[in-house]
Design a protein around this motif. Structure first.
Motif, PDB file in Angstrom:
ATOM      1  N   MET A   1      23.266   2.359  33.017  1.00 22.55           N
ATOM      2  CA  MET A   1      23.936   3.639  32.946  1.00 22.55           C
ATOM      3  C   MET A   1      22.887   4.680  32.569  1.00 22.55           C
ATOM      4  N   ASN A   2      22.479   5.457  33.514  1.00 24.12           N
ATOM      5  CA  ASN A   2      21.423   6.441  33.301  1.00 24.12           C
ATOM      6  C   ASN A   2      21.779   7.480  32.245  1.00 24.12           C
ATOM      7  N   GLU A   6      19.407   8.418  28.979  1.00 23.24           N
ATOM      8  CA  GLU A   6      18.913   9.783  28.757  1.00 23.24           C
ATOM      9  C   GLU A   6      19.386  10.323  27.410  1.00 23.24           C
ATOM     10  N   LYS A   7      20.662  10.142  27.111  1.00 23.10           N
ATOM     11  CA  LYS A   7      21.209  10.658  25.854  1.00 23.10           C
ATOM     12  C   LYS A   7      20.596   9.936  24.651  1.00 23.10           C
ATOM     13  N   ALA A   8      20.454   8.626  24.735  1.00 21.56           N
ATOM     14  CA  ALA A   8      19.903   7.857  23.624  1.00 21.56           C
ATOM     15  C   ALA A   8      18.446   8.216  23.376  1.00 21.56           C
ATOM     16  N   CYS A  47      22.557  -6.502  23.019  1.00 24.99           N
ATOM     17  CA  CYS A  47      21.900  -6.961  24.249  1.00 24.99           C
ATOM     18  C   CYS A  47      21.183  -5.839  25.002  1.00 24.99           C
ATOM     19  N   LEU A  48      21.406  -4.622  24.635  1.00 29.43           N
ATOM     20  CA  LEU A  48      20.845  -3.520  25.386  1.00 29.43           C
ATOM     21  C   LEU A  48      19.887  -2.744  24.493  1.00 29.43           C
ATOM     22  N   THR A  49      18.718  -2.487  25.005  1.00 32.95           N
ATOM     23  CA  THR A  49      17.734  -1.707  24.259  1.00 32.95           C
ATOM     24  C   THR A  49      17.293  -0.547  25.120  1.00 32.95           C
ATOM     25  N   LEU A  50      16.686   0.400  24.479  1.00 30.82           N
ATOM     26  CA  LEU A  50      16.155   1.545  25.214  1.00 30.82           C
ATOM     27  C   LEU A  50      14.887   1.134  25.945  1.00 30.82           C
TER      28      LEU A  50
END
Length: 54
Positions: A1-2, A6-8, A47-50
């Protein structure tokens, strides 16, 4: 999810939580609620990182 990435990235130390909150607030028109909640479940599992800036 782009949009999340971008927000993070732009939100500083609280980026992931801030980004998720912004996406949740946008579910009324811009983002599909079921997709945002699926992202929240993935984030809750860690499970999700930047992406690394490099």
């Amino acid at each position: 999810m782009n949009a999340y990435e971008e927000k993070a990235r732009d939100a500083g130390p609280g980026g992931p939580l801030t980004a998720l909150e912004e996406l949740r607030l946008g579910t009324a028109g811009e983002y599909a609620p079921e997709v945002v909640e699926a992202l929240a479940r993935v984030l809750a599992r860690g499970c999700l990182t930047l992406p690394s800036m490099g």
